[in-house]
Design a protein around this motif. Structure first.
Motif, PDB file in Angstrom:
ATOM      1  N   ARG A 266       0.833  -1.198   0.000  1.00  0.00           N
ATOM      2  CA  ARG A 266       0.000   0.000   0.000  1.00  0.00           C
ATOM      3  C   ARG A 266       0.873   1.255   0.000  1.00  0.00           C
ATOM      4  O   ARG A 266       1.913   1.287   0.650  1.00  0.00           O
ATOM      5  N   GLY A 267       0.456   2.237  -0.735  1.00  0.00           N
ATOM      6  CA  GLY A 267       1.207   3.500  -0.774  1.00  0.00           C
ATOM      7  C   GLY A 267       2.326   3.511  -1.806  1.00  0.00           C
ATOM      8  O   GLY A 267       3.042   4.505  -1.930  1.00  0.00           O
ATOM      9  N   SER A 268       2.493   2.407  -2.542  1.00  0.00           N
ATOM     10  CA  SER A 268       3.557   2.385  -3.557  1.00  0.00           C
ATOM     11  C   SER A 268       3.247   3.403  -4.650  1.00  0.00           C
ATOM     12  O   SER A 268       2.092   3.611  -5.004  1.00  0.00           O
ATOM     13  N   ALA A 269       4.293   4.010  -5.181  1.00  0.00           N
ATOM     14  CA  ALA A 269       4.113   5.006  -6.244  1.00  0.00           C
ATOM     15  C   ALA A 269       5.366   5.056  -7.103  1.00  0.00           C
ATOM     16  O   ALA A 269       6.444   4.606  -6.675  1.00  0.00           O
TER      17      ALA A 269
ATOM     18  N   TRP B 177      11.871   3.815  -8.425  1.00  0.00           N
ATOM     19  CA  TRP B 177      11.252   3.877  -9.755  1.00  0.00           C
ATOM     20  C   TRP B 177      11.028   2.465 -10.263  1.00  0.00           C
ATOM     21  O   TRP B 177      11.910   1.615 -10.160  1.00  0.00           O
ATOM     22  N   TYR B 178       9.855   2.246 -10.841  1.00  0.00           N
ATOM     23  CA  TYR B 178       9.507   0.929 -11.386  1.00  0.00           C
ATOM     24  C   TYR B 178       9.725   0.929 -12.897  1.00  0.00           C
ATOM     25  O   TYR B 178       9.389   1.915 -13.579  1.00  0.00           O
ATOM     26  N   THR B 179      10.291  -0.168 -13.384  1.00  0.00           N
ATOM     27  CA  THR B 179      10.571  -0.277 -14.822  1.00  0.00           C
ATOM     28  C   THR B 179       9.983  -1.569 -15.369  1.00  0.00           C
ATOM     29  O   THR B 179       9.776  -2.538 -14.632  1.00  0.00           O
TER      30      THR B 179
ATOM     31  N   VAL C  94       1.590   2.455 -11.569  1.00  0.00           N
ATOM     32  CA  VAL C  94       2.113   1.906 -10.308  1.00  0.00           C
ATOM     33  C   VAL C  94       1.164   2.291  -9.177  1.00  0.00           C
ATOM     34  O   VAL C  94       0.901   3.473  -8.966  1.00  0.00           O
ATOM     35  N   LYS C  95       0.653   1.309  -8.469  1.00  0.00           N
ATOM     36  CA  LYS C  95      -0.194   1.623  -7.306  1.00  0.00           C
ATOM     37  C   LYS C  95      -0.119   0.465  -6.314  1.00  0.00           C
ATOM     38  O   LYS C  95       0.311  -0.647  -6.679  1.00  0.00           O
ATOM     39  N   GLY C  96      -0.515   0.726  -5.099  1.00  0.00           N
ATOM     40  CA  GLY C  96      -0.548  -0.347  -4.107  1.00  0.00           C
ATOM     41  C   GLY C  96      -1.591  -1.384  -4.493  1.00  0.00           C
ATOM     42  O   GLY C  96      -2.604  -1.044  -5.102  1.00  0.00           O
TER      43      GLY C  96
ATOM     44  N   GLY D 232       9.119  -8.657 -17.213  1.00  0.00           N
ATOM     45  CA  GLY D 232       8.402  -8.333 -15.977  1.00  0.00           C
ATOM     46  C   GLY D 232       8.731  -6.943 -15.486  1.00  0.00           C
ATOM     47  O   GLY D 232       8.926  -6.023 -16.280  1.00  0.00           O
ATOM     48  N   ILE D 233       8.829  -6.824 -14.162  1.00  0.00           N
ATOM     49  CA  ILE D 233       8.988  -5.504 -13.531  1.00  0.00           C
ATOM     50  C   ILE D 233      10.253  -5.498 -12.672  1.00  0.00           C
ATOM     51  O   ILE D 233      10.550  -6.478 -11.985  1.00  0.00           O
ATOM     52  N   ALA D 234      10.996  -4.395 -12.752  1.00  0.00           N
ATOM     53  CA  ALA D 234      12.181  -4.218 -11.902  1.00  0.00           C
ATOM     54  C   ALA D 234      12.131  -2.820 -11.292  1.00  0.00           C
ATOM     55  O   ALA D 234      11.416  -1.945 -11.798  1.00  0.00           O
ATOM     56  N   THR D 235      12.879  -2.638 -10.213  1.00  0.00           N
ATOM     57  CA  THR D 235      12.922  -1.299  -9.604  1.00  0.00           C
ATOM     58  C   THR D 235      14.345  -0.745  -9.652  1.00  0.00           C
ATOM     59  O   THR D 235      15.313  -1.493  -9.776  1.00  0.00           O
ATOM     60  N   THR D 236      14.426   0.555  -9.559  1.00  0.00           N
ATOM     61  CA  THR D 236      15.733   1.216  -9.503  1.00  0.00           C
ATOM     62  C   THR D 236      15.593   2.504  -8.689  1.00  0.00           C
ATOM     63  O   THR D 236      14.493   3.062  -8.590  1.00  0.00           O
TER      64      THR D 236
END
Lengths: 215, 334
Positions: free
Chosen positions: B64-67, B73-75, B148-150, B177-181
């Motif tokens: 929850r609260g992800s943005a 940052w989501y890629t 991007v959302k919770g 898929g999805i990765a973060t940085t």
């Protein structure tokens, strides 16, 4: 001597005609604004809020106000493909000055219109702009996006005049909406409201741009 | 330097045919941490879009609260093999999270060739011209803020057929898929002159630039490569290497144009983060000969001097003749 004088009158008349004709394009195409400015869209992306007759930022040679923004999954070919049932004939090219993350560059588009130019007919005409290398902008706020200007052409091959940017904007909004694309008509203030007549260029732009989400 | 330079293309510019090698090491790029992969059984469903349409490929869960940004940052990553159709076609393959598109790959096929082009904020603009009927993709990009959302974030793949037919088959590969940085999207960008540079054919021209770094990703330095029209000469190396960039480095190249007219020269820092590139317009004028530049002006000056002298002489002669005539007409003295 009399023949010579007649020749001189003839030459003078031809010169006057040519001079008149040379002035005509400026009168026909040239339009000016006091509202020219840049609009930022985040992440360094920016545009000028009018398109231009030439590849020079010049408030005295603008063409039409930017009044459309296609976003999310837009692409020049895709947008033209969606509207091609009605807007199918390419038009004359105009120019937009765009800044894609720090780089100002020109893009040129002839857009699409609804009819052949004729002496007595009218047609709706839009143009769409994005960095020419990619045919789209990208940023995390708008996704893949691009901009457009709109207007109507009348009697293009005879006593031509141009107007109704709001009418074509509204027509495109309706068509996209009826095809299921989420459309917010006159959604954002683009600082380009203009209501006046300049020669055969009739401005009636309310300054608000329509946002259309392309899936 | 800053005054001479304007802001320029960080992510997109003309040209730039990127090879597969550039993407091969994408997974190993610093700072990208995979958090979700498209499930194996969903990978197979990707083949269902070959003729056009949308398929859901699972969903990734976020707290929850992800943005999207500013700290994390989501890629998206899309690894795929595309079998291209013969004939003429224009299609757009796209991937979206929560309906917000973060991957858009345009495929244009022609009877004897094809182009696969994409735009993203990690690899910049890419344009592949596949030689065979099959092309491998490894595309990465930052997700949209709306993507991007919770909670559950559905991932969809869409193929839109604009006209004709582009693909025979699609195979989505593991790793998609999805990765973060923690690195912000626009890590590097070029500052180059925004006005058209003017040069003379056969004379050296300096192309200035500045490569600016935000500092989110590790400072691995960069190699700036210059590309010029085929006939032009680069005076020195076509590449300049900076082992560290800090907040930015300035440099310049010297080139000698050998063609007239308006041309584009390109700068790029390839295989690095958002792979910035920039183009600079150069207008090359023909070299003017000595006769045309100085000779003509000298000739003009000489003509003026001679003309003036001739006029003076003529007027003196006329006056002398007048005086003589006056002298002969004078009545004889008493």
């Amino acid at each position: 001597m009399r023949i010579k004088k007649r020749h001189l009158y003839l030459v003078a008349a031809v010169c006057a005609l040519l001079a008149g004709l040379s002035l005509l394009p400026g009168n026909v195409i040239g339009a000016s604004t006091t509202s020219l400015r840049t609009l930022g869209f985040g992440y360094g992306d920016a545009i000028y809020n009018y398109d231009f007759e030439n590849q020079a930022v010049d408030a005295t040679h603008v063409d039409w106000a930017i009044s459309l923004l296609f976003y999310n999954n837009a692409n020049v070919n895709k947008v033209k493909g969606i509207l091609e049932g009605t807007y199918w004939l390419f038009g004359s090219k105009e120019n937009a000055y765009l800044n894609d993350t720090g780089s100002w560059q020109w893009d040129q588009d002839g857009g699409e219109k609804t009819e052949y130019p004729t002496c007595l007919g009218s047609d709706a005409h839009y143009r769409v702009y994005a960095p020419s290398g990619t045919d789209e902008f990208y940023n995390p706020s708008f996704g893949y996006y691009l901009f457009g200007s709109t207007h109507h052409d009348h009697h293009e091959l005879c006593d031509d005049w141009y107007d109704n940017s709001e009418g074509t904007e509204s027509d495109i909004a309706n068509r996209m909406s009826s095809r299921g694309y989420y459309t917010r008509y006159d959604y954002a203030w683009f600082y380009n409201a203009q209501f006046e007549t300049q020669g055969n260029h009739h401005w009636n732009n309310d300054g608000y741009a329509t946002y259309i989400e392309v899936r | 330097m800053a005054a001479a330079c304007g802001l320029a293309a960080a992510l997109v510019a003309a040209g730039g045919v990127a090879g597969h090698a550039a993407t091969a090491s994408a997974a190993a790029r610093p700072g990208l941490r995979p958090i979700w992969q498209i499930p194996r059984h969903d990978l197979l469903r990707a083949g269902g879009v070959t003729g056009g349409g949308t398929v859901p490929l699972g969903a990734f869960e976020l707290p929850r609260g992800s943005a999207q940004g500013p700290a994390r940052w989501y890629t998206v990553r899309l690894r795929a093999v595309l079998w291209l159709a013969r004939g003429t076609g224009d299609c757009i393959l796209s991937a979206a999270t929560d309906g917000a598109t973060a991957a858009q790959i345009e495929i244009q096929t022609h009877p004897r060739s094809a182009t696969v082009s994409s735009l993203g904020w990690i690899q910049g603009r890419r344009r592949l011209v596949p030689r065979a009927g099959r092309v491998s993709l490894d595309f990465r990009n930052y997700l949209q803020v709306r993507g991007v959302k919770g909670g559950a974030n559905p991932f969809t793949l869409t193929l839109e057929v604009l006209h004709g037919r582009c693909l025979e088959r699609i195979r989505l590969l593991r790793g998609s898929g999805i990765a973060t940085t923690r690195a912000r999207p626009d890590e590097l960008r070029f500052l180059v002159p925004t006005t058209v540079l003017t040069a003379t054919k056969g004379r050296a021209l300096t192309i200035p630039y500045e490569l600016v770094r935000r500092g989110g990703w590790p400072d691995r330095g960069a190699t700036v490569t210059l590309s010029v029209p085929q006939e032009w000469r680069i005076d020195g190396s076509a590449s300049q290497r900076f082992s560290r960039l800090g907040y930015g480095r300035a440099g310049s190249f010297r080139v000698t144009p050998s063609t007239t007219g308006t041309s584009l020269v390109g700068l790029r820092a390839a295989r690095l983060y958002n792979e910035p590139n920039a183009t600079i317009q150069v207008r090359v004028e023909p070299a003017k000969s000595w006769v045309l530049t100085r000779g003509l002006s000298l000739l003009l000056s000489a003509s003026l001097i001679v003309g003036a002298a001739a006029l003076t002489l003529a007027s003196r002669r006329a006056k002398a003749a007048e005086r003589r005539a006056a002298a002969t007409d004078e009545p004889a003295g008493v």
